[in-house]
Design an enzyme around this catalytic site. Structure first.
Site, PDB file in Angstrom:
ATOM      1  N   GLU A  46      17.053   1.414  18.000  1.00 59.64           N
ATOM      2  CA  GLU A  46      16.223   2.525  18.311  1.00 59.64           C
ATOM      3  C   GLU A  46      15.600   2.758  19.729  1.00 59.64           C
ATOM      4  O   GLU A  46      15.186   1.859  19.962  1.00 59.64           O
ATOM      5  CB  GLU A  46      14.763   2.626  17.425  1.00 59.64           C
ATOM      6  CG  GLU A  46      15.097   2.598  15.884  1.00 59.64           C
ATOM      7  CD  GLU A  46      13.865   2.660  15.079  1.00 59.64           C
ATOM      8  OE1 GLU A  46      12.755   2.284  15.423  1.00 59.64           O
ATOM      9  OE2 GLU A  46      13.851   3.172  13.698  1.00 59.64           O
TER      10      GLU A  46
ATOM     11  N   ASP B 132      14.069   7.340   8.024  1.00 60.87           N
ATOM     12  CA  ASP B 132      13.318   7.513   9.448  1.00 60.87           C
ATOM     13  C   ASP B 132      13.511   6.337  10.424  1.00 60.87           C
ATOM     14  O   ASP B 132      12.781   6.388  11.352  1.00 60.87           O
ATOM     15  CB  ASP B 132      11.874   7.464   8.933  1.00 60.87           C
ATOM     16  CG  ASP B 132      10.563   7.734  10.157  1.00 60.87           C
ATOM     17  OD1 ASP B 132      11.107   8.802  10.626  1.00 60.87           O
ATOM     18  OD2 ASP B 132       9.740   7.092  10.292  1.00 60.87           O
TER      19      ASP B 132
ATOM     20  N   ASP C  98       9.144  -6.089  -6.279  1.00 54.15           N
ATOM     21  CA  ASP C  98       8.340  -7.038  -5.002  1.00 54.15           C
ATOM     22  C   ASP C  98       7.884  -8.468  -5.849  1.00 54.15           C
ATOM     23  O   ASP C  98       6.743  -8.714  -6.509  1.00 54.15           O
ATOM     24  CB  ASP C  98       7.210  -6.326  -4.663  1.00 54.15           C
ATOM     25  CG  ASP C  98       6.402  -6.864  -3.284  1.00 54.15           C
ATOM     26  OD1 ASP C  98       6.589  -8.057  -3.194  1.00 54.15           O
ATOM     27  OD2 ASP C  98       6.031  -6.239  -2.582  1.00 54.15           O
TER      28      ASP C  98
ATOM     29  N   ALA D  93      11.010   2.306   6.205  1.00 49.71           N
ATOM     30  CA  ALA D  93      10.616   1.146   6.502  1.00 49.71           C
ATOM     31  C   ALA D  93      11.207   0.444   7.849  1.00 49.71           C
ATOM     32  O   ALA D  93      10.738   0.538   8.933  1.00 49.71           O
ATOM     33  CB  ALA D  93      10.912  -0.119   5.359  1.00 49.71           C
ATOM     34  N   ARG D  94      12.357  -0.189   7.906  1.00 48.56           N
ATOM     35  CA  ARG D  94      12.958  -0.716   8.947  1.00 48.56           C
ATOM     36  C   ARG D  94      14.455  -0.575   8.847  1.00 48.56           C
ATOM     37  O   ARG D  94      15.318  -0.773   7.711  1.00 48.56           O
ATOM     38  CB  ARG D  94      12.592  -2.406   9.200  1.00 48.56           C
ATOM     39  CG  ARG D  94      11.353  -2.833   9.346  1.00 48.56           C
ATOM     40  CD  ARG D  94      11.043  -2.374  10.884  1.00 48.56           C
ATOM     41  NE  ARG D  94       9.698  -2.627  11.494  1.00 48.56           N
ATOM     42  CZ  ARG D  94       8.680  -1.713  11.452  1.00 48.56           C
ATOM     43  NH1 ARG D  94       8.553  -0.749  10.870  1.00 48.56           N
ATOM     44  NH2 ARG D  94       7.535  -2.222  11.851  1.00 48.56           N
TER      45      ARG D  94
ATOM     46  N   HIS E 118      11.649   7.851  13.577  1.00 47.83           N
ATOM     47  CA  HIS E 118      10.806   6.713  13.116  1.00 47.83           C
ATOM     48  C   HIS E 118       9.234   7.241  13.354  1.00 47.83           C
ATOM     49  O   HIS E 118       8.419   6.857  14.091  1.00 47.83           O
ATOM     50  CB  HIS E 118      10.789   5.674  14.099  1.00 47.83           C
ATOM     51  CG  HIS E 118      10.386   4.055  13.527  1.00 47.83           C
ATOM     52  ND1 HIS E 118      10.787   3.148  13.682  1.00 47.83           N
ATOM     53  CD2 HIS E 118       9.310   4.235  12.801  1.00 47.83           C
ATOM     54  CE1 HIS E 118       9.903   2.320  13.139  1.00 47.83           C
ATOM     55  NE2 HIS E 118       9.053   2.893  12.411  1.00 47.83           N
TER      56      HIS E 118
ATOM     57  N   ARG F  76       0.719  -1.154   0.115  1.00 46.74           N
ATOM     58  CA  ARG F  76      -0.168   0.091   0.061  1.00 46.74           C
ATOM     59  C   ARG F  76       0.725   1.217   0.117  1.00 46.74           C
ATOM     60  O   ARG F  76       0.580   2.261  -0.879  1.00 46.74           O
ATOM     61  CB  ARG F  76      -1.028  -0.076   1.229  1.00 46.74           C
ATOM     62  CG  ARG F  76      -2.143  -0.981   1.156  1.00 46.74           C
ATOM     63  CD  ARG F  76      -2.979  -0.961   2.174  1.00 46.74           C
ATOM     64  NE  ARG F  76      -2.465  -1.102   3.449  1.00 46.74           N
ATOM     65  CZ  ARG F  76      -2.619  -2.570   4.135  1.00 46.74           C
ATOM     66  NH1 ARG F  76      -3.215  -3.451   3.501  1.00 46.74           N
ATOM     67  NH2 ARG F  76      -1.993  -2.684   5.315  1.00 46.74           N
ATOM     68  N   ILE F  77       2.025   1.204   0.943  1.00 47.41           N
ATOM     69  CA  ILE F  77       2.708   2.433   0.635  1.00 47.41           C
ATOM     70  C   ILE F  77       3.347   2.599  -0.292  1.00 47.41           C
ATOM     71  O   ILE F  77       3.518   3.578  -1.028  1.00 47.41           O
ATOM     72  CB  ILE F  77       3.482   2.467   2.126  1.00 47.41           C
ATOM     73  CG1 ILE F  77       2.864   2.331   3.309  1.00 47.41           C
ATOM     74  CG2 ILE F  77       4.733   3.497   2.095  1.00 47.41           C
ATOM     75  CD1 ILE F  77       3.610   2.249   4.680  1.00 47.41           C
TER      76      ILE F  77
END
Length: 315
Positions: free
Chosen positions: A258, A253, A171, A228-229, A277, A151-152
């Site tokens: 973290e 981000d 993907d 994302a991560r 984040h 979706r993003i």
């Protein structure tokens, strides 16, 4: 009467729903310390969870627990296997933050490409003539590679197309006919060589996606964006690539750890713009997430929960 434990700070809109819910009791522990909510876990029929860990040991203490509702869409810190063994449902909020994260991604993309952090820092230092070094780069006409086309990723593609970028997406889990606003890429190595900008939109993986080998395949001066991560990228290799000029700029981000330590090199590097984040943390999105996370728990006990929001564990 189900008893709900809310773990961590959430938007008041979610608490208002609980306050109005008939035949439901709740406790809201606003602390982010896992110990705060685990002190009440043995009383919980339902759990609304922010980013704290939910380990097997905690699940074992939760003898009444029937449903866990993540305040978000990721569940890296949740022991899904432990929930499955007990038949405890794990739910996510669904598509309430894709527009929010996509906006933030484009912001980072623009800021990194225009070298915003470096330009602003130089101005504060009194260096007005830094502008004449022409380090800023446009997005228009550039090749964007989106890794992860959920979706993003799809929203990022639509915005990027409006900016007149050439959009490509990788993907392997998405059907070929779902690549709207993007050219489907089947081989990642080939795509890395042609991309001017790379944006990550996949969950955490067992191994790093972008490491020193991947950076060697990239076009010199490439811009890397990660909303994302942090674990997807080898941070040491990325820093080396930035310092060598192979990566032109970074917008991130997320971090591997973290919150990052105060001396993390990304926080002071002129070619890296970083945020905490917070891609999904607007007031509007926080309200939507709180309402949906709480409603998922109530819907579970009413047996009206949308099955598409159940990640696992339901029996």
């Amino acid at each position: 009467m189900p008893h709900v434990v809310v773990a961590g700070p959430i938007h008041p809109a979610g608490i208002e729903i609980l306050e109005a819910a008939p035949d439901t009791s709740f406790i809201h522990e606003t602390s982010r310390d896992p110990a705060a909510y685990t002190a009440h876990i043995d009383e919980a029929d339902g759990l609304v969870l922010r980013t704290q860990a939910l380990t097997r040991n905690i699940v074992d203490m939760a003898l009444r627990l029937k449903v866990v509702s993540r305040y978000g869409v990721g569940y890296d810190a949740v022991d899904v296997a432990a929930l499955n063994e007990r038949g405890i449902a794990l739910t996510v909020v669904g598509d309430v933050n894709s527009a929010t994260v996509a906006e933030h991604t484009i912001m980072l993309m623009l800021a990194a490409s225009r070298r915003l952090f470096k330009s602003a820092t130089r101005l504060r230092e009194g260096d007005w003539l830094h502008r004449d070094e022409l380090e800023s780069r446009e997005l228009c006409g550039k090749n964007l590679l989106i890794i992860g086309f959920g979706r993003i990723g799809r929203r990022v593609a639509r915005i990027a197309a409006a900016l007149e970028m050439s959009v490509f997406a990788y993907d392997p889990f998405i059907a070929a006919d779902q690549f709207e606003c993007a050219n489907r890429i089947s081989r990642l190595d080939d795509a890395l060589r042609m991309a001017d900008v790379i944006s990550l939109h996949i969950p955490a993986t067992d191994s790093q996606l972008l490491d020193s080998s991947a950076f060697r395949h990239m076009k010199p001066g490439v811009v890397i964006v990660n909303a994302a991560r942090g674990s997807l990228i080898d941070e040491t290799a990325l820093l080396t690539a930035v310092n060598a000029g192979r990566v032109g700029a970074v917008g991130t981000d997320v971090f591997a750890e973290e919150p990052p330590p105060s001396d993390h090199p990304f926080l002071s590097h002129h070619s890296i713009i970083a945020t905490p984040h917070s891609a999904g943390l607007t007031e509007e999105c926080a309200r939507r997430m709180a309402r949906k996370a709480v409603q998922n728990v109530l819907d579970y006990f009413e047996e009206t929960l949308d099955p598409s929001l159940i990640v696992s564990g339901a029996t």
